[in-house]
Design a protein around this motif. Structure first.
Motif, PDB file in Angstrom:
ATOM      1  N   UNK A  71      45.075  67.124 111.686  1.00 35.40           N
ATOM      2  CA  UNK A  71      46.427  66.487 111.298  1.00 35.40           C
ATOM      3  C   UNK A  71      46.997  67.657 110.212  1.00 35.40           C
ATOM      4  N   UNK A  72      46.322  67.542 109.106  1.00 32.05           N
ATOM      5  CA  UNK A  72      46.996  68.444 107.828  1.00 32.05           C
ATOM      6  C   UNK A  72      45.485  70.097 107.249  1.00 32.05           C
ATOM      7  N   UNK A  73      44.993  69.829 107.203  1.00 31.56           N
ATOM      8  CA  UNK A  73      44.068  70.655 106.427  1.00 31.56           C
ATOM      9  C   UNK A  73      44.125  72.491 107.975  1.00 31.56           C
ATOM     10  N   UNK A  74      44.199  72.105 108.770  1.00 31.29           N
ATOM     11  CA  UNK A  74      44.706  73.148 109.581  1.00 31.29           C
ATOM     12  C   UNK A  74      45.607  74.027 109.647  1.00 31.29           C
ATOM     13  N   UNK A  75      46.510  73.280 110.344  1.00 27.43           N
ATOM     14  CA  UNK A  75      48.263  73.266 110.256  1.00 27.43           C
ATOM     15  C   UNK A  75      48.415  74.466 108.650  1.00 27.43           C
ATOM     16  N   UNK A  76      48.236  74.035 108.218  1.00 28.03           N
ATOM     17  CA  UNK A  76      49.016  74.284 106.549  1.00 28.03           C
ATOM     18  C   UNK A  76      47.693  75.701 106.346  1.00 28.03           C
ATOM     19  N   UNK A  77      46.450  75.919 107.331  1.00 22.73           N
ATOM     20  CA  UNK A  77      45.733  76.828 107.011  1.00 22.73           C
ATOM     21  C   UNK A  77      46.664  77.913 107.540  1.00 22.73           C
ATOM     22  N   UNK A  78      47.196  77.634 108.987  1.00 19.99           N
ATOM     23  CA  UNK A  78      47.388  78.369 109.688  1.00 19.99           C
ATOM     24  C   UNK A  78      48.899  79.384 109.173  1.00 19.99           C
ATOM     25  N   UNK A  79      49.655  77.830 108.826  1.00 20.69           N
ATOM     26  CA  UNK A  79      50.600  78.503 108.351  1.00 20.69           C
ATOM     27  C   UNK A  79      50.638  79.530 107.076  1.00 20.69           C
ATOM     28  N   UNK A  80      49.836  79.368 106.054  1.00 18.00           N
ATOM     29  CA  UNK A  80      49.505  80.190 105.135  1.00 18.00           C
ATOM     30  C   UNK A  80      48.769  81.551 105.585  1.00 18.00           C
ATOM     31  N   UNK A  81      48.140  81.424 106.258  1.00 22.49           N
ATOM     32  CA  UNK A  81      47.928  82.919 106.880  1.00 22.49           C
ATOM     33  C   UNK A  81      48.748  83.861 107.842  1.00 22.49           C
ATOM     34  N   UNK A  82      49.685  83.033 108.355  1.00 20.69           N
ATOM     35  CA  UNK A  82      50.839  83.680 109.600  1.00 20.69           C
ATOM     36  C   UNK A  82      51.706  84.370 108.746  1.00 20.69           C
ATOM     37  N   UNK A  83      51.942  83.487 107.495  1.00 21.53           N
ATOM     38  CA  UNK A  83      53.123  83.182 106.726  1.00 21.53           C
ATOM     39  C   UNK A  83      53.371  85.198 105.648  1.00 21.53           C
ATOM     40  N   UNK A  84      51.417  84.984 104.896  1.00 20.57           N
ATOM     41  CA  UNK A  84      51.383  85.842 104.156  1.00 20.57           C
ATOM     42  C   UNK A  84      50.947  87.003 105.442  1.00 20.57           C
ATOM     43  N   UNK A  85      50.925  87.432 105.894  1.00 18.72           N
ATOM     44  CA  UNK A  85      50.116  88.595 107.293  1.00 18.72           C
ATOM     45  C   UNK A  85      51.463  88.735 107.056  1.00 18.72           C
ATOM     46  N   UNK A 126      53.874  78.973  98.348  1.00 19.55           N
ATOM     47  CA  UNK A 126      55.083  78.320  98.810  1.00 19.55           C
ATOM     48  C   UNK A 126      53.920  77.185 100.642  1.00 19.55           C
ATOM     49  N   UNK A 127      53.512  77.721 100.622  1.00 17.30           N
ATOM     50  CA  UNK A 127      53.253  76.101 102.323  1.00 17.30           C
ATOM     51  C   UNK A 127      53.147  75.062 101.290  1.00 17.30           C
ATOM     52  N   UNK A 128      52.898  74.360 100.240  1.00 16.73           N
ATOM     53  CA  UNK A 128      52.708  73.575  99.790  1.00 16.73           C
ATOM     54  C   UNK A 128      53.735  72.708  99.251  1.00 16.73           C
TER      55      UNK A 128
END
Length: 268
Positions: free
Chosen positions: A66-80, A201-203
């Motif tokens: 619910x929280x950890x994986x969505x945050x990690x995915x958004x961070x990686x996607x935005x970073x790339x 920015x993710x946070x």
């Protein structure tokens, strides 16, 4: 020969010493956190052991999806996304300097706009969805990569470029085979900064009109005075950032092995 053979050993010993100091420092900080939390000298501070227990519950329960994986995915996607755009535009502006007067005013204006101020506008314009948050993360990541890539492309030794052109190498092959490898160290310096900005920015993006993510989790826990959950979320954020940094460092070490060798730093 003895000096040459002894140097890698000294390098390994120095690295082990730095790691040992890092581990001891981390343990000392965690020990002070534990002691301050149990003494009650800092208001609303829970002991590290309590926060660690909450962090384990978060990553081992429903909170992982619910929280950890969505945050990690958004961070990686935005970073790339942001990094790819920064590299492309930075190489373009660094090599084709005639474009600079046309795009510099727009870039300076966009770079000067505080990213948190863009967040409410973006949410109103595009809606509070994951795409908007990824776009905001990308917007934060693009600038350090773009500026470092552009600066790296402009500081490449002109002799290398002239030699390639004298050999009748095409302009785009000069960019891909000469300029790009030469500016890689500065590109990675920008990427390292962009990774930290992406986490920030993710946070921030998840604290506004969101229903999932670690930023949302920490904010909701703070509003409900659930301090164990709040510190657990912060701890997971720190661990996530540390994991991303370790992965990035491994890639950087592999890609820039030739550069470290040129500086005289052995791989041993």
């Amino acid at each position: 020969m003895s000096r040459v053979q002894g140097r890698p050993r000294r390098v390994r010993q120095a690295r082990r010493a730095r790691r040992a100091v890092g581990v001891l420092t981390t343990l000392a900080v965690l020990g002070m956190w534990e002691a301050a939390g149990r003494s009650g000298s800092v208001m609303f501070l829970v002991p590290f052991s309590v926060a660690a227990r909450g962090a384990w519950d978060l990553v081992s329960g429903p909170g992982l999806r619910q929280d950890v994986l969505p945050s990690a995915t958004r961070t990686v996607a935005g970073f790339f996304v942001g990094s790819s755009l920064g590299v492309a535009v930075g190489l373009l502006l660094g090599h084709f300097r005639a474009l600079d007067p046309w795009v510099r005013p727009v870039l300076e204006f966009l770079r000067a706009v505080p990213l948190p101020a863009v967040l409410p506008v973006a949410v109103l314009a595009f809606g509070p969805n994951s795409g908007t948050r990824v776009g905001l993360i990308a917007l934060g990541a693009v600038w350090p990569v773009l500026l470092n890539t552009m600066d790296g492309a402009r500081t490449v030794d002109a002799g290398f470029v002239d030699a390639a052109r004298a050999a009748h190498v095409g302009r785009w092959r000069v960019v891909s085979r000469v300029i790009w490898p030469a500016c890689l160290p500065q590109v990675f310096a920008g990427l390292r900064i962009a990774l930290g900005i992406s986490l920030i920015m993710m946070v921030i993006s998840e604290m506004v009109a969101s229903t999932s993510g670690l930023g949302f989790f920490v904010l909701q826990a703070q509003r409900a005075y659930a301090f164990q959950d709040m510190y657990a979320g912060v701890l997971v954020l720190g661990l996530l950032g540390g994991l991303f940094t370790l992965m990035f460092t491994a890639v950087e070490y592999h890609v820039l092995a030739w550069y470290e060798g040129q500086k005289g730093i052995g791989r041993g």
